[in-house]
Enzyme design. Structure first.
Site, mmCIF file in Angstrom:
data_model
loop_
_atom_site.group_PDB
_atom_site.id
_atom_site.type_symbol
_atom_site.label_atom_id
_atom_site.label_comp_id
_atom_site.label_asym_id
_atom_site.label_seq_id
_atom_site.Cartn_x
_atom_site.Cartn_y
_atom_site.Cartn_z
ATOM 1 N N ASP A 199 4.883 1.574 4.422
ATOM 2 C CA ASP A 199 4.086 0.847 5.399
ATOM 3 C C ASP A 199 3.474 -0.431 4.860
ATOM 4 O OD1 ASP A 199 4.456 2.603 7.515
ATOM 5 O OD2 ASP A 199 2.994 3.993 6.679
ATOM 6 N N HIS A 209 -0.571 8.514 8.903
ATOM 7 C CA HIS A 209 0.890 8.714 8.945
ATOM 8 C C HIS A 209 1.505 7.422 9.487
ATOM 9 C CE1 HIS A 209 4.672 10.673 9.124
ATOM 10 N NE2 HIS A 209 4.481 11.548 10.092
ATOM 11 N N HIS A 259 0.894 8.043 -1.605
ATOM 12 C CA HIS A 259 1.764 8.930 -0.835
ATOM 13 C C HIS A 259 1.617 10.334 -1.380
ATOM 14 C CE1 HIS A 259 5.342 10.418 1.220
ATOM 15 N NE2 HIS A 259 5.236 9.352 1.968
HETATM 16 N N1 CMC Z 1 -6.375 3.712 -1.733
HETATM 17 C C1 CMC Z 1 -7.267 4.110 -2.661
HETATM 18 N N2 CMC Z 1 -7.337 5.343 -3.183
HETATM 19 C C2 CMC Z 1 -6.427 6.223 -2.723
HETATM 20 C C3 CMC Z 1 -5.450 5.889 -1.773
HETATM 21 C C4 CMC Z 1 -5.452 4.575 -1.274
HETATM 22 N N3 CMC Z 1 -4.556 4.184 -0.365
HETATM 23 N N4 CMC Z 1 -4.681 6.968 -1.512
HETATM 24 C C5 CMC Z 1 -5.152 7.962 -2.273
HETATM 25 N N5 CMC Z 1 -6.208 7.518 -3.013
HETATM 26 C C6 CMC Z 1 -6.969 8.281 -3.998
HETATM 27 C C7 CMC Z 1 -7.949 9.196 -3.292
HETATM 28 O O1 CMC Z 1 -9.211 8.560 -3.134
HETATM 29 C C8 CMC Z 1 -8.008 10.346 -4.260
HETATM 30 O O2 CMC Z 1 -8.830 9.960 -5.350
HETATM 31 P P1 CMC Z 1 -9.760 11.028 -6.140
HETATM 32 O O3 CMC Z 1 -8.808 12.092 -6.631
HETATM 33 O O4 CMC Z 1 -10.371 10.224 -7.224
HETATM 34 O O5 CMC Z 1 -10.725 11.546 -5.124
HETATM 35 C C9 CMC Z 1 -6.585 10.468 -4.789
HETATM 36 O O6 CMC Z 1 -6.035 9.121 -4.661
HETATM 37 C C10 CMC Z 1 -5.700 11.423 -4.012
HETATM 38 O O7 CMC Z 1 -5.804 11.101 -2.630
HETATM 39 P P2 CMC Z 1 -5.523 12.116 -1.459
HETATM 40 O O8 CMC Z 1 -6.102 11.595 -0.175
HETATM 41 O O9 CMC Z 1 -5.922 13.490 -1.903
HETATM 42 O O10 CMC Z 1 -3.949 12.076 -1.417
HETATM 43 P P3 CMC Z 1 -3.078 12.671 -0.266
HETATM 44 O O11 CMC Z 1 -1.786 13.043 -0.881
HETATM 45 O O12 CMC Z 1 -3.816 13.716 0.491
HETATM 46 O O13 CMC Z 1 -2.920 11.440 0.743
HETATM 47 C C11 CMC Z 1 -2.128 9.510 1.808
HETATM 48 C C12 CMC Z 1 -1.788 10.670 0.872
HETATM 49 C C13 CMC Z 1 -0.844 8.742 2.153
HETATM 50 C C14 CMC Z 1 -2.721 10.039 3.120
HETATM 51 C C15 CMC Z 1 -3.144 8.588 1.094
HETATM 52 O O14 CMC Z 1 -2.583 8.042 -0.091
HETATM 53 C C16 CMC Z 1 -3.651 7.459 2.000
HETATM 54 O O15 CMC Z 1 -4.621 7.653 2.731
HETATM 55 N N6 CMC Z 1 -3.007 6.248 1.945
HETATM 56 C C17 CMC Z 1 -3.363 5.178 2.822
HETATM 57 C C18 CMC Z 1 -2.695 5.408 4.180
HETATM 58 C C19 CMC Z 1 -1.203 5.201 4.110
HETATM 59 O O16 CMC Z 1 -0.714 4.226 3.552
HETATM 60 N N7 CMC Z 1 -0.461 6.131 4.747
HETATM 61 C C20 CMC Z 1 1.009 5.979 4.884
HETATM 62 C C21 CMC Z 1 1.752 7.063 4.174
HETATM 63 S S1 CMC Z 1 3.471 6.657 4.009
HETATM 64 C C22 CMC Z 1 4.103 6.740 5.602
HETATM 65 C C23 CMC Z 1 4.382 8.136 6.028
HETATM 66 O O17 CMC Z 1 5.271 8.779 5.420
HETATM 67 O O18 CMC Z 1 3.751 8.572 6.977
#
Ligand code: CMC
Length: 436
Positions: A363, A268, A307
């Protein structure tokens, strides 16, 4: 003829049910009537992480993640970032309308008058270890504010809520700056009420021996815009924590402490810190392609990308990218920006990122700007928390005043052992218990 209902046929019993559809949702409680027998509890929906569950009705923030749209109280983020100030946006977020000039002046005056913190708070900031993460200090000190303001327990008194709102928005930057000054062993710089909200924060952070700190107007405005971009983001992890903890009717300082703790996590508010660490680790533009390969192999994630809601370019990232040039004109260009731009260029053409709909989020660029402005990495989530405070308060107040609100208490699907009898310790064997 079309009807706003959903007909469900339970193939276990052959029975059909007609359920109302309102605002594109069905009520999960309407599923409870679907039973296989009289003693059946009834059907529940299973939705870990709430990916397809609306937990409330809200009028604060609108996001269309597919189109990359963000609006506070109906106003597009691009217009607010260009024309508004953070305190005006804070007023809008909390009260629902843009203020008339006299109301804005009164709001700014009230916030300015509350920037000082009780001197005892500096004593327990002093007690933290020299390398304590400022987010840990912020979580603890904002929780401690509840002990200074017992009147904050009157959460259904509108005047009390107003006062705590002023105090919270005013004191978060002071707590944040004092946490920083402690970590670098500098004396606390007290608020200067001649300065703007953001100018005063820079004063409390960066003032040294000069009699009067004068913020650079470009950096002051850039930080003010960054606060605007962070003011709210509907039902994210920390807003959900604020609402959930607040639903127990605890005071707002304790609920903001819970929200701040949620924001601390690297998924987050901690992501901007991680994004800069990642860019530093990549080290040069030449290493970008190799790093992308590692991400695609599942070894690591691209920090600041992806996201839960935006499946398009995060509109906040677009605005931040524009601010970067103005900031670099004052601070000098960050060497990390070229790596970030190359990372974005390659990622946006790559099949993995396209098919997963992964774009830069807020971010990705904010950390580079914060760093160029002289903020240490561990202050990044703290800056996020200052900006997000009005949003937390707006979400909390909306939750409290919603007649449908009850204490947040999700259901579970129990997957543990069935009933079994206690075995005295002497009669248990090694292979039936887990090692300590
Ligand atoms: N890099 C590479 N692959 C990714 C990434 C990433 N940053 N984010 C998601 N994926 C892939 C993930 O591996 C998965 O692939 P597969 O379906 O093949 O297994 C797919 O995309 C869906 O990922 P998820 O983790 O199920 O998606 P989510 O909606 O649960 O997570 C997230 C969202 C923001 C936690 C995630 O994209 C992430 O970890 N990003 C990096 C951390 C980040 O930048 N966080 C800041 C969010 S914005 C600020 C805020 O509002 O807090």
């Amino acid at each position: 003829m079309a009807k706003d209902t959903l007909t469900i046929t339970d193939n276990r019993t052959g029975k059909s049910y007609e359920i109302p559809v309102t605002d594109g949702t069905i009520r999960a409680m309407d599923l409870r009537q679907i039973k296989t027998s009289n003693d059946d509890f009834g059907l529940m929906s299973y939705d870990p992480a709430f990916v397809n569950t609306a937990s409330c009705r809200s009028a604060v923030t609108f996001i269309d993640g597919d189109k990359g749209i963000l609006r506070y109280r109906g106003y597009p983020i691009e217009q607010l970032a260009e024309q508004s100030t953070f305190l005006e946006v804070a007023y809008l977020t909390v009260k629902g309308e843009l203020p008339a000039p006299s109301h804005l002046n009164a709001f700014v005056r009230n916030i300015t008058l509350h920037t000082i913190i009780h001197e005892n708070i500096t004593k327990f900031i002093d007690g933290f270890h020299y390398d304590a993460h400022p987010m840990g200090i912020l979580v603890s000190t904002v929780a401690a504010l509840s002990t200074f303001y017992p009147d904050a327990k009157k959460i259904f008194d509108a005047e009390s809520r107003k006062l705590q709102t002023h105090r919270l928005i005013a004191k978060m930057p002071t707590l944040a700056a004092f946490a920083y000054r402690h970590s670098v062993g500098m004396p606390y710089a007290y608020p200067d009420n001649d300065l703007s909200y953001t100018g005063n924060f820079l004063n409390m952070m960066l003032k040294r021996t000069e009699l009067k700190y004068r913020p650079n107007p470009v950096l002051e405005r850039a930080l003010d815009v960054l606060f605007i971009l962070h003011a709210d983001h509907e039902q994210n992890c920390s807003a959900n924590a604020m609402r959930s903890v607040g639903s127990s009717h605890v005071d707002p300082y304790s609920a903001v402490a819970a929200a701040t703790a949620a924001l601390y996590g690297p998924l987050h508010g901690g992501a901007n810190e991680q994004a800069v660490r990642m860019l530093a680790e990549i080290g040069s533009v030449q290493n970008v392609a190799g790093y992308i390969k590692r991400v695609k192999a599942g070894e690591t994630r691209l920090q600041g990308f992806g996201h839960r809601i935006y499946k398009n370019y995060d509109p906040r990232a677009k605005i931040i990218k524009q601010i970067a040039d103005e900031v670099f004109a004052v601070t000098g260009k960050s060497p990390l920006i070229d790596i970030a731009l190359e990372l974005e260029r390659i990622a946006l053409q790559d099949e993995y990122f396209i098919s997963h709909r992964l774009y830069p989020n807020v971010d990705f660029y904010s950390g580079i700007i914060y760093q160029a402005m002289g903020f240490p990495l561990d202050m990044f989530p703290v800056l996020f928390a200052i900006g997000r405070t009005p949003g937390w308060i707006a979400q909390w107040q909306e939750m409290l005043l919603d007649p449908e609100t009850r204490i947040a208490r999700p259901r579970q699907v129990y997957v543990g052992s069935q009933r079994r009898d206690y075995v005295p310790v002497a009669k248990r064997s090694d292979d039936t218990t887990a090692a300590a």
